[in-house]
Design a protein around this motif. Structure first.
Motif, PDB file in Angstrom:
ATOM      1  N   TYR A   1      -1.744 -17.144 -12.157  1.00  0.00           N
ATOM      2  CA  TYR A   1      -2.607 -17.902 -11.849  1.00  0.00           C
ATOM      3  C   TYR A   1      -3.840 -16.100 -11.553  1.00  0.00           C
ATOM      4  O   TYR A   1      -5.300 -17.053 -11.729  1.00  0.00           O
TER       5      TYR A   1
ATOM      6  N   VAL B   1      -0.023 -24.814  -7.845  1.00  0.00           N
ATOM      7  CA  VAL B   1      -1.151 -25.813  -7.736  1.00  0.00           C
ATOM      8  C   VAL B   1      -1.203 -27.512  -6.723  1.00  0.00           C
ATOM      9  O   VAL B   1      -1.404 -27.985  -6.301  1.00  0.00           O
ATOM     10  N   GLY B   2      -0.285 -27.525  -7.505  1.00  0.00           N
ATOM     11  CA  GLY B   2       0.050 -29.214  -7.425  1.00  0.00           C
ATOM     12  C   GLY B   2       1.339 -29.510  -8.248  1.00  0.00           C
ATOM     13  O   GLY B   2       0.854 -30.218  -9.201  1.00  0.00           O
ATOM     14  N   ARG B   3       1.916 -30.373  -7.218  1.00  0.00           N
ATOM     15  CA  ARG B   3       3.511 -31.222  -8.099  1.00  0.00           C
ATOM     16  C   ARG B   3       2.430 -32.433  -8.709  1.00  0.00           C
ATOM     17  O   ARG B   3       1.331 -33.105  -7.697  1.00  0.00           O
ATOM     18  N   PRO B   4       2.998 -33.647  -9.758  1.00  0.00           N
ATOM     19  CA  PRO B   4       2.819 -34.549  -9.492  1.00  0.00           C
ATOM     20  C   PRO B   4       3.015 -35.428  -8.416  1.00  0.00           C
ATOM     21  O   PRO B   4       4.842 -35.415  -8.689  1.00  0.00           O
TER      22      PRO B   4
ATOM     23  N   TRP C   1     -11.138 -23.831 -14.239  1.00  0.00           N
ATOM     24  CA  TRP C   1      -9.947 -25.426 -13.277  1.00  0.00           C
ATOM     25  C   TRP C   1      -8.105 -25.479 -13.924  1.00  0.00           C
ATOM     26  O   TRP C   1      -8.034 -24.339 -14.385  1.00  0.00           O
ATOM     27  N   MET C   2      -7.261 -25.435 -12.434  1.00  0.00           N
ATOM     28  CA  MET C   2      -5.514 -24.857 -12.927  1.00  0.00           C
ATOM     29  C   MET C   2      -5.304 -26.126 -12.384  1.00  0.00           C
ATOM     30  O   MET C   2      -5.203 -26.796 -11.597  1.00  0.00           O
ATOM     31  N   GLN C   3      -3.992 -26.335 -12.892  1.00  0.00           N
ATOM     32  CA  GLN C   3      -3.632 -27.278 -13.433  1.00  0.00           C
ATOM     33  C   GLN C   3      -2.079 -26.535 -13.582  1.00  0.00           C
ATOM     34  O   GLN C   3      -1.402 -26.627 -13.981  1.00  0.00           O
ATOM     35  N   GLY C   4      -1.072 -27.933 -12.824  1.00  0.00           N
ATOM     36  CA  GLY C   4       0.546 -27.199 -12.874  1.00  0.00           C
ATOM     37  C   GLY C   4       1.555 -27.474 -11.282  1.00  0.00           C
ATOM     38  O   GLY C   4       0.418 -27.306 -10.363  1.00  0.00           O
ATOM     39  N   TYR C   5       2.366 -26.617 -11.578  1.00  0.00           N
ATOM     40  CA  TYR C   5       3.484 -26.814 -10.121  1.00  0.00           C
ATOM     41  C   TYR C   5       3.434 -26.446  -9.219  1.00  0.00           C
ATOM     42  O   TYR C   5       2.807 -26.070  -8.082  1.00  0.00           O
TER      43      TYR C   5
END
Lengths: 92, 167
Positions: free
Chosen positions: B145, B161-164, B155-159
């Motif tokens: 990160y 910053v937030g799980r599905p 922008w960031m996406q992934g476990y």
């Protein structure tokens, strides 16, 4: 401003969905309706698939680190028993 | 689908939806989708359609047409899994894209592979020069990160910053 949707039966027995928007200036109400039947059918199929758990749907945030907030929610979906798929691929 | 998107969007966030090569090729489905987006007042501006590079590769003409039509309605287009297809640069040039999502396999290497870090940095600066935003996919740890911030990823996406979460 108020909005609602309702269903009407036409002469030939078919149902159509209308979306209403009504506005009042205090004295008088103005209302407009749009036929949203096609959109309603797509939505209902999708929601029914989720309700029956044929379609598993998830959302995952996309974060703006500078602002420290979630800017988008990504929708992911897969069909039960399948490895991977996305919302619209499953409907196709 | 659109209504579901609208409900999710009521918290003020945009909603990103994946399009696969099958959905792009399925003409009826695309027509339905485009109509649904057109009917939902105000929804288009909050919808982002993600097209994977491999889907674009399978049907570049179809992908471009879909992207242009959705773009005209006011939706944003993201190029998903960037870097995994052939001719990535061609896609960046030829598709009407506003967002580039860098594939997780490059992001995973940022911490240990100088080559991956250089690539991510390069894509970020190229995307910025083209007026696009970047998303790093698959961000799973703090060290990655921090390095991605240095790479100037938006922008960031992934476990991390937030799980599905199930809907």
């Amino acid at each position: 401003l108020v909005g609602f949707e309702n269903r009407f039966r036409t002469k030939d027995g078919e149902y159509r969905w209308l979306s209403w928007h009504a506005y009042s200036d205090g004295d008088m109400w103005l209302a407009a309706a749009a036929d949203v039947t096609e959109r309603k059918l797509v939505t209902d199929d999708f929601e029914q698939a989720i309700a029956e758990e044929r379609l598993l749907a998830y959302r995952q945030p996309i974060v703006d680190w500078r602002a420290g907030e979630v800017v988008h929610e990504e929708l992911l979906a897969r069909l039960r028993g399948r490895q991977n798929g996305h919302v619209l691929s499953t409907a196709g | 689908m659109t209504m579901r998107g609208l409900e999710l969007g009521d918290n003020g966030r945009n909603v990103a939806i994946n399009l696969s090569s099958r959905s792009i090729a399925g003409t009826d489905l695309m027509e339905e989708l485009i109509q649904a987006v057109g009917h939902a007042n105000g929804a288009a501006a909050r919808l982002i359609f993600e097209i994977t590079e491999t889907a674009a590769l399978a049907n570049i003409g179809g992908a471009r047409e879909v992207a242009e039509r959705l773009g005209r309605l006011g939706c944003a287009i993201a190029l998903d899994d960037f870097g995994t297809g052939f001719a990535s640069l061609t896609h960046l040039r030829d598709l009407p894209v506003q967002i580039v999502k860098i594939d997780a396999r490059f992001v995973a290497g940022v911490r240990s592979q100088p080559a991956d870090r250089a690539l991510v940095q390069g894509v970020a600066s190229m995307a910025r020069a083209l007026g696009m935003r970047t998303v790093a996919e698959g961000v799973e740890d703090e060290a990655t990160y921090e390095l991605l911030k240095d790479c100037d990823i938006d922008w960031m996406q992934g476990y991390l910053v937030g799980r599905p979460t199930p809907i």
